[in-house]
Write a protein that holds these residues in place. Structure first.
Motif, mmCIF file in Angstrom:
data_model
loop_
_atom_site.group_PDB
_atom_site.id
_atom_site.type_symbol
_atom_site.label_atom_id
_atom_site.label_comp_id
_atom_site.label_asym_id
_atom_site.label_seq_id
_atom_site.Cartn_x
_atom_site.Cartn_y
_atom_site.Cartn_z
ATOM 1 N N PHE A 11 49.953 -17.008 40.066
ATOM 2 C CA PHE A 11 51.194 -16.612 40.718
ATOM 3 C C PHE A 11 51.090 -16.937 42.208
ATOM 4 C CE2 PHE A 11 50.501 -13.635 37.204
ATOM 5 C CZ PHE A 11 51.675 -13.784 36.484
ATOM 6 N N LEU A 12 52.045 -17.680 42.726
ATOM 7 C CA LEU A 12 52.108 -17.950 44.160
ATOM 8 C C LEU A 12 52.866 -16.792 44.788
ATOM 9 C CD1 LEU A 12 52.914 -21.782 44.046
ATOM 10 C CD2 LEU A 12 50.677 -20.620 44.039
ATOM 11 N N THR A 13 52.117 -15.855 45.351
ATOM 12 C CA THR A 13 52.683 -14.559 45.729
ATOM 13 C C THR A 13 53.230 -14.502 47.143
ATOM 14 O OG1 THR A 13 50.447 -13.844 46.342
ATOM 15 C CG2 THR A 13 51.203 -13.300 44.123
ATOM 16 N N ASP A 14 52.914 -15.488 47.997
ATOM 17 C CA ASP A 14 53.335 -15.445 49.398
ATOM 18 C C ASP A 14 54.301 -16.598 49.674
ATOM 19 O OD1 ASP A 14 53.661 -15.402 52.127
ATOM 20 O OD2 ASP A 14 51.530 -15.173 52.592
ATOM 21 N N PRO A 15 55.613 -16.324 49.789
ATOM 22 C CA PRO A 15 56.584 -17.402 50.020
ATOM 23 C C PRO A 15 56.309 -18.195 51.293
ATOM 24 C CG PRO A 15 57.695 -15.344 49.457
ATOM 25 C CD PRO A 15 56.261 -15.002 49.701
ATOM 26 N N ALA B 98 47.173 -17.702 45.974
ATOM 27 C CA ALA B 98 47.565 -17.508 44.579
ATOM 28 C C ALA B 98 46.828 -16.330 43.970
ATOM 29 C CB ALA B 98 47.279 -18.763 43.767
ATOM 30 N N GLU B 99 47.577 -15.539 43.193
ATOM 31 C CA GLU B 99 46.965 -14.473 42.405
ATOM 32 C C GLU B 99 46.612 -15.031 41.034
ATOM 33 O OE1 GLU B 99 48.019 -10.054 40.572
ATOM 34 O OE2 GLU B 99 49.196 -10.853 42.243
ATOM 35 N N LEU B 100 45.412 -14.736 40.586
ATOM 36 C CA LEU B 100 44.895 -15.268 39.327
ATOM 37 C C LEU B 100 44.732 -14.129 38.327
ATOM 38 C CD1 LEU B 100 43.647 -17.724 37.816
ATOM 39 C CD2 LEU B 100 41.484 -17.175 38.943
ATOM 40 N N GLU B 101 45.257 -14.327 37.117
ATOM 41 C CA GLU B 101 45.122 -13.332 36.052
ATOM 42 C C GLU B 101 44.629 -14.025 34.791
ATOM 43 O OE1 GLU B 101 48.835 -11.421 35.300
ATOM 44 O OE2 GLU B 101 48.734 -10.149 37.088
ATOM 45 N N VAL B 102 43.711 -13.377 34.096
ATOM 46 C CA VAL B 102 43.246 -13.894 32.810
ATOM 47 C C VAL B 102 43.204 -12.739 31.819
ATOM 48 C CG1 VAL B 102 40.811 -13.622 33.452
ATOM 49 C CG2 VAL B 102 41.443 -15.198 31.607
ATOM 50 N N MET B 103 43.668 -13.003 30.601
ATOM 51 C CA MET B 103 43.658 -11.983 29.554
ATOM 52 C C MET B 103 43.082 -12.594 28.281
ATOM 53 S SD MET B 103 46.845 -9.891 27.775
ATOM 54 C CE MET B 103 47.546 -11.337 26.935
ATOM 55 N N ILE B 104 41.976 -12.057 27.812
ATOM 56 C CA ILE B 104 41.451 -12.409 26.496
ATOM 57 C C ILE B 104 41.921 -11.304 25.567
ATOM 58 C CG2 ILE B 104 39.414 -12.945 25.122
ATOM 59 C CD1 ILE B 104 40.083 -14.955 27.390
ATOM 60 N N ALA B 105 42.984 -11.590 24.829
ATOM 61 C CA ALA B 105 43.667 -10.551 24.054
ATOM 62 C C ALA B 105 42.956 -10.224 22.751
ATOM 63 C CB ALA B 105 45.105 -10.986 23.764
ATOM 64 N N GLU B 106 42.310 -11.222 22.157
ATOM 65 C CA GLU B 106 41.633 -11.006 20.883
ATOM 66 C C GLU B 106 40.266 -10.364 21.128
ATOM 67 O OE1 GLU B 106 42.718 -11.464 17.809
ATOM 68 O OE2 GLU B 106 44.681 -12.162 18.498
#
Length: 210
Positions: free
Chosen positions: A92-96, A102-110
């Motif tokens: 996510f580019l959080t600062d216009p 950039a904010e980085l998110e990772v989800m291992i759902a399984e």
């Protein structure tokens, strides 16, 4: 973002592919989990809202999303792509005023894929993509204080804690991109390949002539 709408990134154990409509039902089932809602600070959505969100992530210029697939399972053309899904990763580019942050998110759902280094591989892949394709110069990760596994992973990737919000029970970690980081990531991901997603999928489904 449309920049990655036809991009497939191939790692050692995973593939990163664009988030398409075919992935939404599986993603929607994941997000019914109270555990994942807590870990991702998310509210449950209806299936239609999830489709709307998928379109938003595809169209918005400040979001870049990939679905994480099990590479070994995906290699079997008899297995539907949605059945190979194990998680997702986002920038996510959080600062216009500064598109290099950039904010980085990772989800291992399984659950069966957690604790196996998959999240670390996915995060590295997304970082080098963000650096090379999006011009990211600083990464941030905002993680719930209860998610110690994710906090530990980002620290192993040399992210440093910069703040803790007691109200939201969240820690913010940051990593500034420099040449040594770029070189290190490129070395660690020397085998990563970028492919044409549509062409690769077409080849996967093509019948094998005897």
């Amino acid at each position: 973002m449309k920049i990655n709408e036809n991009t497939l990134l191939e790692g050692n154990r995973v593939l990163l592919v664009p988030y398409n409509e075919e992935h939404v039902p599986r993603y929607h089932e994941w997000m019914k989990s109270p555990e994942l809602q807590q870990l991702t600070a998310s509210e449950p959505l209806s299936l239609q809202q999830e489709y709307d969100m998928q379109r938003s992530w595809r169209e918005d210029g400040d979001k870049c999303t990939f679905i994480v697939l099990d590479k070994e399972r995906w290699a079997d053309p008899g297995v539907e792509e949605a059945q190979c899904m194990v998680g997702d990763v986002n920038i996510f580019l959080t600062d216009p005023t500064d598109p290099s942050v950039a904010e980085l998110e990772v989800m291992i759902a399984e659950p069966s894929y957690r604790g196996r280094g998959i999240g670390k591989e996915v995060t590295r892949m997304m970082m080098i993509y963000g650096i090379n394709k999006l011009g990211v110069r600083k990464f941030q990760a905002k993680i719930g204080l209860d998610n110690q596994a994710s906090i530990s992973m980002f620290r192993k990737l040399q992210f440093q804690e910069v703040s803790v919000c007691s109200v939201f029970r969240e820690v913010t970690l940051e990593l500034t991109v420099d040449e040594s980081l770029r070189i290190r990531l490129q070395g660690e991901l020397a085998d990563m390949k970028e492919r044409d997603y549509k062409q690769t999928c077409s080849n996967r489904r093509a019948p094998v002539l005897q």
